[in-house]
Design a protein around this motif. Structure first.
Motif, PDB file in Angstrom:
ATOM      1  N   MET A 144     -90.243  28.203  63.763  1.00 36.23           N
ATOM      2  CA  MET A 144     -90.398  26.817  64.056  1.00 36.23           C
ATOM      3  C   MET A 144     -90.953  26.226  65.527  1.00 36.23           C
ATOM      4  N   GLY A 145     -91.053  27.782  66.747  1.00 35.51           N
ATOM      5  CA  GLY A 145     -91.260  28.215  67.750  1.00 35.51           C
ATOM      6  C   GLY A 145     -92.689  28.399  67.787  1.00 35.51           C
ATOM      7  N   GLU A 146     -92.636  29.222  66.875  1.00 37.38           N
ATOM      8  CA  GLU A 146     -94.399  30.384  66.883  1.00 37.38           C
ATOM      9  C   GLU A 146     -94.761  28.891  66.026  1.00 37.38           C
ATOM     10  N   MET A 147     -95.293  27.767  65.444  1.00 31.28           N
ATOM     11  CA  MET A 147     -95.658  26.850  64.983  1.00 31.28           C
ATOM     12  C   MET A 147     -95.358  26.157  65.708  1.00 31.28           C
ATOM     13  N   ASN A 148     -95.126  25.706  66.681  1.00 27.56           N
ATOM     14  CA  ASN A 148     -94.771  24.728  67.491  1.00 27.56           C
ATOM     15  C   ASN A 148     -95.871  25.072  68.382  1.00 27.56           C
ATOM     16  N   ASN A 149     -95.946  26.258  69.077  1.00 33.44           N
ATOM     17  CA  ASN A 149     -96.886  26.722  69.621  1.00 33.44           C
ATOM     18  C   ASN A 149     -98.012  27.171  69.506  1.00 33.44           C
ATOM     19  N   ILE A 150     -98.853  27.017  68.066  1.00 35.37           N
ATOM     20  CA  ILE A 150     -99.930  26.762  67.735  1.00 35.37           C
ATOM     21  C   ILE A 150    -100.630  25.885  67.293  1.00 35.37           C
ATOM     22  N   LEU A 151     -99.557  24.928  67.112  1.00 38.18           N
ATOM     23  CA  LEU A 151    -100.279  23.662  67.227  1.00 38.18           C
ATOM     24  C   LEU A 151    -100.707  22.821  68.277  1.00 38.18           C
ATOM     25  N   LYS A 152     -99.739  22.515  69.142  1.00 38.93           N
ATOM     26  CA  LYS A 152     -99.623  22.757  70.374  1.00 38.93           C
ATOM     27  C   LYS A 152    -100.571  23.016  71.605  1.00 38.93           C
ATOM     28  N   ASN A 153    -101.343  24.564  70.803  1.00 42.18           N
ATOM     29  CA  ASN A 153    -102.203  24.573  71.949  1.00 42.18           C
ATOM     30  C   ASN A 153    -103.257  24.919  71.365  1.00 42.18           C
ATOM     31  N   LYS A 154    -103.570  23.702  70.015  1.00 42.29           N
ATOM     32  CA  LYS A 154    -104.631  23.945  69.571  1.00 42.29           C
ATOM     33  C   LYS A 154    -105.572  24.876  69.047  1.00 42.29           C
ATOM     34  N   GLU A 155    -104.451  26.187  68.874  1.00 39.20           N
ATOM     35  CA  GLU A 155    -104.922  27.502  68.125  1.00 39.20           C
ATOM     36  C   GLU A 155    -104.916  27.077  66.567  1.00 39.20           C
ATOM     37  N   GLU A 156    -106.121  27.789  65.796  1.00 36.57           N
ATOM     38  CA  GLU A 156    -106.541  27.928  64.743  1.00 36.57           C
ATOM     39  C   GLU A 156    -105.872  28.478  63.333  1.00 36.57           C
ATOM     40  N   LEU A 157    -105.416  27.557  63.061  1.00 38.50           N
ATOM     41  CA  LEU A 157    -104.121  28.088  62.132  1.00 38.50           C
ATOM     42  C   LEU A 157    -104.552  27.305  60.374  1.00 38.50           C
ATOM     43  N   LYS A 158    -104.082  28.006  59.527  1.00 40.58           N
ATOM     44  CA  LYS A 158    -105.034  28.219  58.580  1.00 40.58           C
ATOM     45  C   LYS A 158    -103.655  27.242  57.045  1.00 40.58           C
ATOM     46  N   TRP A 159    -103.537  26.178  56.760  1.00 40.02           N
ATOM     47  CA  TRP A 159    -102.872  25.410  56.320  1.00 40.02           C
ATOM     48  C   TRP A 159    -103.147  26.062  54.935  1.00 40.02           C
ATOM     49  N   GLY A 160    -102.220  25.646  54.072  1.00 39.92           N
ATOM     50  CA  GLY A 160    -102.312  26.436  52.333  1.00 39.92           C
ATOM     51  C   GLY A 160    -100.032  26.431  52.157  1.00 39.92           C
ATOM     52  N   VAL A 161     -99.930  26.371  50.510  1.00 33.75           N
ATOM     53  CA  VAL A 161     -98.548  26.475  50.043  1.00 33.75           C
ATOM     54  C   VAL A 161     -98.938  28.122  49.943  1.00 33.75           C
ATOM     55  N   MET A 162     -99.162  28.513  50.700  1.00 30.71           N
ATOM     56  CA  MET A 162     -99.303  30.352  50.585  1.00 30.71           C
ATOM     57  C   MET A 162     -99.288  30.413  52.172  1.00 30.71           C
ATOM     58  N   ARG A 163     -99.476  29.900  52.922  1.00 29.11           N
ATOM     59  CA  ARG A 163     -99.925  30.304  54.329  1.00 29.11           C
ATOM     60  C   ARG A 163     -98.314  29.785  54.527  1.00 29.11           C
ATOM     61  N   ASN A 164     -98.594  30.752  56.224  1.00 23.08           N
ATOM     62  CA  ASN A 164     -97.520  30.985  56.938  1.00 23.08           C
ATOM     63  C   ASN A 164     -95.701  30.625  56.674  1.00 23.08           C
ATOM     64  N   LEU A 165     -95.415  31.238  55.925  1.00 20.76           N
ATOM     65  CA  LEU A 165     -93.739  30.927  55.238  1.00 20.76           C
ATOM     66  C   LEU A 165     -93.464  32.225  56.532  1.00 20.76           C
ATOM     67  N   SER A 166     -92.076  31.740  55.821  1.00 22.16           N
ATOM     68  CA  SER A 166     -90.606  31.451  56.616  1.00 22.16           C
ATOM     69  C   SER A 166     -89.613  32.224  55.645  1.00 22.16           C
ATOM     70  N   THR A 167     -88.207  32.730  56.783  1.00 22.80           N
ATOM     71  CA  THR A 167     -87.008  32.712  55.695  1.00 22.80           C
ATOM     72  C   THR A 167     -85.810  31.731  55.522  1.00 22.80           C
ATOM     73  N   THR A 168     -86.372  31.337  54.412  1.00 26.72           N
ATOM     74  CA  THR A 168     -84.496  30.467  55.043  1.00 26.72           C
ATOM     75  C   THR A 168     -83.315  31.088  54.963  1.00 26.72           C
ATOM     76  N   LEU A 169     -82.295  30.271  55.753  1.00 23.22           N
ATOM     77  CA  LEU A 169     -81.244  30.830  55.892  1.00 23.22           C
ATOM     78  C   LEU A 169     -80.308  30.625  54.738  1.00 23.22           C
ATOM     79  N   VAL A 170     -80.191  29.748  54.280  1.00 19.54           N
ATOM     80  CA  VAL A 170     -79.750  29.406  52.515  1.00 19.54           C
ATOM     81  C   VAL A 170     -79.235  30.491  51.204  1.00 19.54           C
ATOM     82  N   GLY A 171     -77.973  31.218  51.069  1.00 19.70           N
ATOM     83  CA  GLY A 171     -77.730  32.172  50.447  1.00 19.70           C
ATOM     84  C   GLY A 171     -77.596  33.823  51.459  1.00 19.70           C
TER      85      GLY A 171
END
Length: 317
Positions: free
Chosen positions: A117-144
């Motif tokens: 969340m911190g990483e993505m927030n910083n990229i978006l707020k700093n207007k850095e280039e970020l490619k959107w997509g269903v298999m991009r910017n994946l992270s880890t769930t805590l469930v399980g």
């Protein structure tokens, strides 16, 4: 008239209500300078210290009538306990109000780090280039996933409760096992520190800073952790070897870290600031409007009890 000096500008109203008739020496700005402290403590009966701000022995020695030091915070490593014990000065802390907000922040750091969340927030707020997509910017769930808690005191238990509610399993390591009822209620299992480090997906540090816990987590401990594991620290910075942490993160020994505390606050190594897989907070575990007022009230109640001839509810010396 009794006198109490409050070292930093914490909420004052509670002291005025709980200690009527007392002279309250309160900083005009955020805090007193060392010179001001030495000048003003000459005839005080009580001093209110604040976690993270050291009360030096020369200030204590300048207060011959000092009877109690009431710490605003759960930890009291800002006080030289051997020195005050020799002088017969009582020390109290204020642990209860900090439990839930600190556990809340630890849970937030876990989610924020694992979900980037911190990483993505910083990229978006700093207007850095970020490619959107269903298999991009994946992270880890805590469930399980498994949470390993080192330090199963009140904060550790409050964090365990939140983790279980979020679908995690919990193991813990502590100086002593908690009661069987607590283990059942929290669905928590006691393990050795080595097993906890080897098997946990998230390791949360929730112990006080003592001579025994300083540097508890270093190179050897990071080598035991899973490469996909995260470290969360809301305890005290020095319980972690900070340079070893930097190297573990840079070399992929662990996946990331969520940190609210640091070895030399407020200085934070540039390496930690620059790594996208590190979620940083400026020691805000207890920093809510509600908590600060509750802490002032409890500190004042400790002082009141002492001067009524009672054992303060949170005496630690």
């Amino acid at each position: 008239m009794n006198k109490v000096l409050i070292m930093l500008a914490v909420p004052r109203q509670q002291f005025e209500e709980i200690l009527p008739g007392w002279e309250i020496i309160y900083p005009e700005d955020e805090s007193f300078t060392r010179e001001e402290l030495i000048d003003k403590v000459a005839d005080v009966d009580a001093i209110v210290t604040v976690y993270g701000n050291k009360l030096s022995n020369d200030v204590i020695d300048a207060a011959p009538g000092l009877k109690i030091i009431a710490n605003f915070g759960a930890g009291y490593d800002n006080i030289d306990m051997e020195h005050v014990t020799r002088k017969g000065i009582v020390v109290t802390n204020s642990p209860d109000p900090v439990t839930e907000p600190t556990a809340e922040l630890a849970m937030g750091l876990m989610i924020g780090t694992a979900r980037r969340m911190g990483e993505m927030n910083n990229i978006l707020k700093n207007k850095e280039e970020l490619k959107w997509g269903v298999m991009r910017n994946l992270s880890t769930t805590l469930v399980g996933k498994q949470l390993g808690i080192i330090g199963m005191g009140a904060i550790g238990k409050a964090l365990a409760r939140r983790a279980v509610a979020s679908g995690m399993s919990v193991v813990y390591h502590n100086r002593n096992k908690v009661s069987a009822d607590d283990e059942k209620r929290l669905n928590a299992r006691y393990v050795s520190q080595k097993e906890l480090l080897k098997t946990s997906d998230v390791v949360s540090l929730n112990m006080p800073l003592t001579a025994q816990t300083k540097g508890l987590i270093g190179k050897e401990q990071f080598q035991l952790m899973k490469p996909e594991a995260f470290l969360i620290n809301t305890a005290r910075g020095p319980v972690v070897d900070e340079q070893a942490l930097v190297l573990a993160l840079q070399n992929g020994v662990i996946a990331g870290a969520g940190l609210d505390v640091f070895d030399n606050e407020p200085t934070i190594p540039d390496a930690l600031r620059e790594m996208p897989n590190v979620f940083l907070m400026p020691h805000l575990g207890t920093a809510t409007h509600e908590t600060r007022g509750e802490m002032s009230a409890l500190v004042a109640e400790n002082i009141k009890a002492f001067f009524e001839g009672k054992v303060p509810p949170n005496q630690v010396s």
